[in-house]
Write an enzyme that holds these catalytic residues in place. Structure first.
Site, PDB file in Angstrom:
ATOM      1  N   GLY A  94       6.886  10.943  -6.230  1.00 35.39           N
ATOM      2  CA  GLY A  94       8.135  11.041  -7.286  1.00 35.39           C
ATOM      3  C   GLY A  94       8.261   9.823  -8.255  1.00 35.39           C
ATOM      4  N   LYS A 116       3.517   2.356  -8.324  1.00 34.56           N
ATOM      5  CA  LYS A 116       4.808   2.832  -7.824  1.00 34.56           C
ATOM      6  C   LYS A 116       5.730   2.382  -9.105  1.00 34.56           C
ATOM      7  CE  LYS A 116       7.615   1.441  -4.010  1.00 34.56           C
ATOM      8  NZ  LYS A 116       7.618   0.473  -2.825  1.00 34.56           N
ATOM      9  N   ARG A 182      -1.156  -0.668  -6.489  1.00 40.80           N
ATOM     10  CA  ARG A 182      -1.649  -1.220  -5.143  1.00 40.80           C
ATOM     11  C   ARG A 182      -2.998  -0.520  -4.946  1.00 40.80           C
ATOM     12  NH1 ARG A 182       3.112   2.193  -2.496  1.00 40.80           N
ATOM     13  NH2 ARG A 182       2.365   4.146  -2.471  1.00 40.80           N
ATOM     14  N   ASP A 260       5.690  10.549   5.937  1.00 47.25           N
ATOM     15  CA  ASP A 260       5.094  10.295   4.626  1.00 47.25           C
ATOM     16  C   ASP A 260       4.644   8.903   4.408  1.00 47.25           C
ATOM     17  OD1 ASP A 260       8.040  10.418   4.570  1.00 47.25           O
ATOM     18  OD2 ASP A 260       7.698   9.552   2.412  1.00 47.25           O
TER      19      ASP A 260
END
Length: 488
Positions: A94, A116, A182, A260
């Site tokens: 998301g 992110k 990351r 998740d």
């Protein structure tokens, strides 16, 4: 734009092989500003990206211009998951996406570069798809110290401040924004399998199992579908047990161990409300929104086993239910053995020479250590700092500020175990790090590092802490290279 060092950059794009049922092609957010706050030069050098100028770095990891030979457009991954044991079919990336894949030139592993805070996707559920700068600052610290303490973790590869004001209900607002990249071995989660099971999509479930074996567990391949599915599950359980054992030996509380947030490769990632323990405390909780302590420090192994049971349920159509159940039942022993190994690794001690398959004395030794830590209240990291190398550190431990805790009868079995084992070459007791104080990252320290950034844009304390973490990693033989502060 200058090209990356293509003599070491081994670009890949294997996730696309799964097909568009597994992801959505998305566009990155357009940020009003790009201020480079962190680039992981050690890992960038290793994978062939260290020669990028800051301008080119921002082009790739702030504006997300594709890396040559890798994904042409970002992919928001699809998955479901249990969140605090409540099933949610509306998850997925998301506020992030898979940006690129590449191979590690050193060991050949497939690696992901994922984001992110990179903008909205079809799975944003009304959120803004952004990351606060404080969240990015905290994640760089977490991954750095976990890597130094020997945990298989994602690596914070890049942090760029993006010039937006964000509003959040759980911290002072407006607050500054950032985008994090990351580096991880995989972003295939237990929840990736759960989504396919939920949809009844057995064809893609088979495709996913085979993809995971091919790229992450090639030794698990077998012509028989049932056999290779079971072998895949066995390796996933071993990977997750290893991660859990490393968390415990590092004194780390993840905080949100949802399905998740657990990958099949067992690499720790996604750091929200994490904590490092001040002292050994099984009831210690990291997340303020976990009032019953579901993911408390001492319950992390149970949480991981519960999540793996959900993965086993997904695999029921492909292999024997009884054999899957048998693997789940063996998780506690896998975890105990992983914790024992992680504990010995942290202490840089060889295991005792026993009969093959008989780790009993080492298991008992690890249990005695944590029993002592719980009973004595010794600062968590102080114990591992004082006794790294066992007999090689006996004199140094005698000069510790908590030496009186090592003098009592309750420490006697731990002392005996420490002195009975041989230090490994990585013990390194003469390293300057062991002449100072142990490197810690408690919550008050994190807040103290953030305050000057928030108040005066002063990053000096943060960089000093990252240097300290790098020195600790060097002393413990866990960091691939030393810290280099960006000249930016």
């Amino acid at each position: 734009m200058a090209e990356p060092d293509d003599t070491r950059l081994l670009a890949a794009r294997h996730h696309e092989e799964l097909g568009d049922a597994f992801f959505d092609v998305v566009e990155p957010a357009r940020f009003p500003q790009h201020i480079l706050r962190w680039r992981n030069d050690a890992w960038a050098d290793r994978v062939g990206l260290g020669a990028l100028s800051d301008e080119d770095w921002i082009a790739h990891f702030g504006r997300f211009e594709p890396l040559p030979g890798s994904l042409e457009r970002p992919l928001a991954l699809r998955y479901h998951g249990h969140q605090f044991r409540n099933y949610n079919p509306d998850l997925g990336d998301g506020r992030g996406f898979l940006f690129a894949q590449l191979r590690d030139p050193v060991d050949g592993r497939l690696l992901d570069l994922a984001t992110k805070g990179s903008g909205e996707t079809p799975w944003s559920r009304g959120a803004d798809g952004r990351l606060t700068l404080k969240g990015g600052v905290r994640e760089v610290l977490a991954t750095g110290l976990l890597e130094a303490r020997g945990v298989d973790t994602s690596k914070s590869f890049s942090l760029i401040e993006t010039g937006e004001n964000l509003y959040r209900g759980d911290e002072p607002s407006p607050t500054r924004s950032s985008v994090l990249v990351r580096l991880s071995h995989s972003h295939i989660r237990i929840g990736t399998f759960q989504r396919l099971a939920y949809l009844g999509d057995q064809a893609n479930l088979r495709r996913l199992v085979d993809h995971c074996i091919r790229h992450y567990m090639p030794d698990a391949w077998a012509e028989d579908e049932s056999a290779r599915t079971l072998a895949f599950f066995e390796r996933a359980c071993a990977n997750v047990a290893r991660m859990g054992g490393q968390w415990t030996a590092a004194g780390f509380v993840h905080g949100v161990i949802n399905t998740d947030n657990v990958t099949i490769t067992g690499e720790s990632f996604d750091y929200g409300p994490y904590r490092f323990l001040p002292v050994y405390d099984p009831k210690f909780v990291a997340a303020y929104f976990d009032p019953v302590g579901l993911y408390a420090f001492g319950r992390q192994p149970n949480a991981l086993r519960w999540n793996l049971t959900r993965l086993a349920e997904c695999l029921l159509p492909l292999t024997s239910p009884g054999r899957l159940e048998g693997v789940v039942k063996g998780f506690d022993l896998l975890f105990a053995e992983a914790l024992t190994k992680a504990t010995l690794d942290r202490l840089a001690l060889d295991p005792l020479a026993l009969e093959p398959g008989d780790p009993g004395a080492d298991l008992d030794f690890a249990s005695a250590i944590y029993g002592f830590m719980a009973a004595s209240g010794v600062p968590f990291e102080r114990f591992f700092f004082d006794w790294r190398g066992g007999p090689a550190s006996e004199r140094r431990a005698a000069d510790s500020p908590v030496a009186d805790l090592y003098a009592g009868a309750e420490f006697a079995p731990v002392r005996a175990g420490l002195l009975a084992r041989t230090p490994t070459p990585s013990a390194n007791p003469s390293h300057p790090y062991f002449q100072g104080e142990p490197c810690t990252l408690l919550i008050d320290e994190i807040e103290a590092l953030w305050a000057p950034i928030a108040e005066a844009d002063d990053w000096s304390a943060w960089h000093a802490k990252l240097r300290e973490i790098a020195v600790a990693g060097e002393a413990m033989g866990t960091a691939i290279a030393g810290y280099r502060r960006p000249s930016r």
